[in-house]
Enzyme design. Structure first.
Site, short mmCIF file in Angstrom:
data_model
loop_
_atom_site.label_atom_id
_atom_site.label_comp_id
_atom_site.label_asym_id
_atom_site.label_seq_id
_atom_site.Cartn_x
_atom_site.Cartn_y
_atom_site.Cartn_z
N VAL A 8 0.87 -1.17 0.00
CA VAL A 8 0.00 0.00 0.00
C VAL A 8 0.90 1.22 0.00
CG1 VAL A 8 -2.02 -1.09 1.05
CG2 VAL A 8 -0.26 -0.11 2.51
N SER A 9 0.40 2.32 -0.52
CA SER A 9 1.25 3.49 -0.74
C SER A 9 1.50 4.34 0.50
CB SER A 9 0.64 4.37 -1.84
OG SER A 9 0.60 3.65 -3.04
N THR A 10 0.59 4.30 1.47
CA THR A 10 0.78 5.14 2.66
C THR A 10 0.54 4.33 3.92
OG1 THR A 10 -1.53 5.83 2.82
CG2 THR A 10 -0.11 7.17 1.41
#
Length: 181
Positions: A8-10
């Site tokens: 996931v990006s964050t």
């Protein structure tokens, strides 16, 4: 052995959807990362790379979880192939262990890169439109012109750097940035 990779990006995002899908696909080990795909150094991906053995299959939920560009994906698949490791994507439904899977990989990789480029183009167009209406993005400047002038005068008067920074409530790198500009 099926080995999964979820990203996931964050830190705020939840990887459960991906990890559940990887578990359902039969992955015995899953590496989970919370980092942007644009970051080159991904610690969990590096651990995964060390863990892979000939005959394993790397499984991801979607192509964009592994790489953000077609070039990255092709490099990964070529690396995996050289190690005798197959690559599967659950959402796109292909396996590079077959010639048809390789073809599908290249097609979906191109489409993923195309989609990313469209997003970048729309973002840039939006920023340009905002600037044309007078909106300025980015962080506000720490020092206005008067304070910049004061910083220069204090520096030229040989005041200690710490004293200048304390007086203007800025850090040393910020001071040096303004002095250089």
């Amino acid at each position: 052995m099926l080995i999964g990779y979820a990203r996931v990006s964050t830190l705020d995002q939840n990887p459960n959807l991906q990890s559940d899908a990887l578990t359902a696909a039969g992955c015995e080990k899953i590496f989970i990362e919370k980092i942007s795909g644009t970051v080159a150094e991904r610690p969990e991906l590096n651990k995964l790379k060390e863990h892979l053995r000939k005959g394993d299959t790397l499984v991801v939920w979607r192509l964009d979880r592994l790489g953000r560009s077609l070039k990255d994906l092709i490099e990964w698949v070529n690396y995996l192939d050289s190690q005798g490791v197959a690559f599967k994507s659950i959402q796109e439904g292909f396996d590079t262990g077959t010639s048809g899977g390789r073809l599908v990989f290249h097609l979906f990789g191109a489409l993923a890169e195309f989609e990313r480029n469209l997003i970048q183009e729309r973002t840039m167009a939006g920023l340009t439109a905002a600037r044309s209406r007078g909106r300025v993005g980015g962080r506000p400047k720490k020092l206005n012109e008067a304070k910049q002038k004061m910083a220069r005068q204090m520096y030229d008067a040989k005041n200690p750097i710490k004293e200048i920074c304390d007086a203007l409530n800025i850090s040393k790198p910020t001071l040096y940035k303004y002095l250089a500009g």
